[in-house]
Write a protein that holds these residues in place. Structure first.
Motif, short mmCIF file in Angstrom:
data_model
loop_
_atom_site.label_atom_id
_atom_site.label_comp_id
_atom_site.label_asym_id
_atom_site.label_seq_id
_atom_site.Cartn_x
_atom_site.Cartn_y
_atom_site.Cartn_z
N MET A 422 0.98 -0.96 -0.58
CA MET A 422 0.11 0.13 -0.56
C MET A 422 1.03 1.11 0.24
O MET A 422 0.95 2.33 -0.66
CB MET A 422 -0.54 -0.02 1.69
N SER A 423 2.20 0.90 1.06
CA SER A 423 2.91 2.57 0.92
C SER A 423 3.31 2.40 -0.64
O SER A 423 3.89 3.76 -1.04
CB SER A 423 4.14 2.49 1.77
N ASP A 424 3.77 2.07 -1.47
CA ASP A 424 4.37 1.96 -2.96
C ASP A 424 2.71 2.28 -3.26
O ASP A 424 3.28 3.54 -4.37
CB ASP A 424 5.01 0.42 -2.87
N LEU A 425 2.27 1.90 -3.26
CA LEU A 425 1.26 2.26 -3.64
C LEU A 425 0.85 3.82 -4.19
O LEU A 425 0.72 4.73 -5.14
CB LEU A 425 -0.57 1.90 -3.81
N VAL A 426 0.87 4.49 -2.92
CA VAL A 426 0.12 5.30 -2.82
C VAL A 426 1.10 6.49 -3.29
O VAL A 426 0.92 7.67 -3.89
CB VAL A 426 -0.36 5.70 -1.49
N ALA A 427 2.30 6.00 -3.06
CA ALA A 427 3.76 7.33 -3.85
C ALA A 427 3.29 7.04 -4.63
O ALA A 427 3.69 7.90 -5.11
CB ALA A 427 4.83 6.24 -2.91
N ARG A 428 3.46 5.79 -5.85
CA ARG A 428 2.94 5.78 -6.65
C ARG A 428 2.11 7.39 -7.72
O ARG A 428 2.11 7.78 -8.32
CB ARG A 428 2.76 4.42 -7.69
N ALA A 429 0.49 6.65 -6.77
CA ALA A 429 0.07 7.38 -6.95
C ALA A 429 -0.14 9.37 -6.96
O ALA A 429 0.04 10.44 -7.75
CB ALA A 429 -1.50 7.26 -6.44
N GLY A 430 1.03 9.83 -5.58
CA GLY A 430 1.29 10.82 -5.47
C GLY A 430 2.56 11.25 -6.52
O GLY A 430 2.31 12.39 -7.34
N ARG A 431 3.15 10.65 -6.84
CA ARG A 431 4.00 10.81 -8.76
C ARG A 431 3.16 11.33 -9.33
O ARG A 431 3.35 12.23 -10.23
CB ARG A 431 5.29 9.82 -8.49
#
Length: 483
Positions: A422-431
């Motif tokens: 989830m942390s990776d997915l949220v970070a990808r969304a932010g980028r």
């Protein structure tokens, strides 16, 4: 009248650097321009007015102005005084966060946060605020308001609003509300704090809370001196075993979201509604019912307020944050008679009373019928958004399971096995310019594929399609389900 008292503008400058008076003033003015507190074109006070305000000699201020004019920070024109030069350096840019913040209430302003799209839950569509109806109601309310309304008011709130709320809540939510038992507060967060402190002072030590929910709620309760008992959540809402048996309760109170559990989206089952009422009656415990979005339901009949079953044991908490906007800062508590005095005393100590003009305006909006019309219009608006979200996910990410959508302004998106952390997915969304929140941010599980909590009510209308496209592109590209 002295000209220094009326000329120029008020100006806050920090002159405590320990340098000489003129050097300190020059430094403070440079910093104010550099930081953007003094924008290009801002007219500064006259040297006489600023000298009087700061307790300096007029020549000191005049010399400082002259030096900054020479350096290009300020401009002086005959007859126009001194102002910030148009060529002054631009303000320092605000630092942009790398990923959406995953703490606190997870509420944000996408423009301020640096993200063009925001699908975090917790907010309504602010672009749909009924400006015209609110302005018309404000004008009528101001014209009709008695003079005493503008003085110090009853801590419970204006009687006009309490009476309007009592009628509205009884009609729409089945609340048994006496205007004398309604307290208007400045948002649900304040209301929670008032209740927690009042319960603690009456001897309460522990309060049951749903295991899934806003982290800030726990912080408010604990800061008031209450320990928390975690209640797991399933498809029937909160599980109540943690409250303990009637003869030996493990908690003195419980806070629930029975109409639409946040964030899971379940309604408290009839059996559990009955059980929590029986628990409160048998133990003398207090139930706090957070009805944060009870007016928005789509595929089922409205679930009436739990408070109607036992008004002597249940506090009903409602808010205008979802129906209108969080910026209104109005919420309300319908209190049992036994709690009224204690909570009123806490409100008086907190801020005496909530803003009067907004209370009068909301009362007029309700009485005129425009509040009902706005809620019905927004119910259709959000239902259409929900349907667009579900259809888009079915087309672009069909292995994502959507739940919690029979009511409210958010959906839970359960991701398939093999999805990124989830942390990776949220970070990808932010980028990609998309602000998202995972279920883990609300005390959800941190192992397994996880789930997203998507606030389909949050984006302004012009940004909703773009937010939906960004979400689908993210999920199709990370779950391997795109087609």
């Amino acid at each position: 009248m002295n000209d220094w008292a009326i000329s120029g503008v008020d100006l806050h400058l920090d002159l405590t650097s320990g340098t000489g008076a003129r050097a300190g003033l020059e430094r403070a003015l440079r910093e104010a321009v550099r930081d953007g507190r003094l924008a290009a074109g801002t007219r500064l006070p006259s040297s006489r007015a600023l000298a009087k305000d700061l307790g300096l000699a007029r020549n000191t201020v005049a010399d400082a102005y002259g030096q900054l004019v020479a350096e290009g920070w300020l401009a002086a024109r005959q007859g126009s005084g001194t102002q910030v030069a148009g060529s002054a350096p631009p303000p320092r840019p605000a630092r942009r966060r790398a990923v959406p913040e995953q703490s606190g209430l997870l509420l944000g302003n996408p423009a301020a946060d640096g993200y063009p799209y925001d699908l975090r839950p917790g907010s309504s569509d602010l672009s749909a605020f009924p400006r015209g109806a609110w302005l018309a109601a404000a004008r009528r309310a101001m014209a009709a308001a008695p003079n005493e309304a503008f003085g110090y008011s009853d801590p419970r709130g204006r009687p006009e609003l309490r009476e309007a709320l009592a009628e509205y809540l009884a009609r729409v939510r089945g609340v048994r509300a006496d205007p004398e038992l309604i307290l208007v507060c400045t948002g649900f967060v304040q209301g929670t704090g008032l209740l927690a402190r009042a319960l603690r002072d009456r001897g309460a030590r522990r309060i049951g809370v749903e295991a899934l929910g806003f982290p800030d709620t726990r912080r408010i309760l604990r800061s008031a001196g209450l320990g928390t008992v975690e209640l797991p959540v399933d498809c029937d809402g909160a599980r109540l075993e943690g409250l303990g048996p009637h003869h030996r309760p493990a908690a003195d109170a419980v806070l629930l979201t029975p109409a639409h559990q946040f964030p899971a989206g379940a309604s408290l089952s009839p059996e559990r509604r009955t059980a929590v009422v029986e628990w409160a009656r048998a133990t003398g415990g207090t139930v706090i019912e957070d009805d944060y979005d009870g007016e928005f339901r789509y595929d089922r009949q409205p679930v009436g307020a739990l408070q109607g079953l036992a008004p002597a044991q249940i506090v009903y908490a409602g808010t205008a944050s979802k129906s209108l906007a969080p910026g209104i800062r109005l919420a309300w508590l319908v209190l049992p008679p036994a709690l009224l005095d204690a909570v009123v005393a806490e409100k008086r100590s907190a801020d005496r009373h909530s803003p009067v003009l907004d209370q009068l305006t909301l009362a007029e909006l309700i009485r005129s019928g425009n509040y009902d019309r706005h809620v019905r219009r927004m119910r259709l608006h959000y239902r259409r958004r929900r349907d667009r979200l579900v259809a888009a996910l079915a087309a672009h990410a069909p292995q994502v399971r959507v739940s919690g959508i029979a009511a409210g302004l958010h959906a839970v998106l359960e991701l398939p096995p093999g999805s990124p952390a989830m942390s990776d997915l949220v970070a990808r969304a932010g980028r990609a310019g998309l602000a998202l929140a995972g279920l883990d941010a609300y005390n959800g599980p941190t192992d397994g594929p996880g789930a997203l909590v998507v606030g389909f009510g949050t984006p302004p209308e012009h940004a909703f399609n773009g937010a939906l496209d960004a979400l689908c592109a993210l999920l199709a590209g990370t779950t391997g389900t795109g087609r």
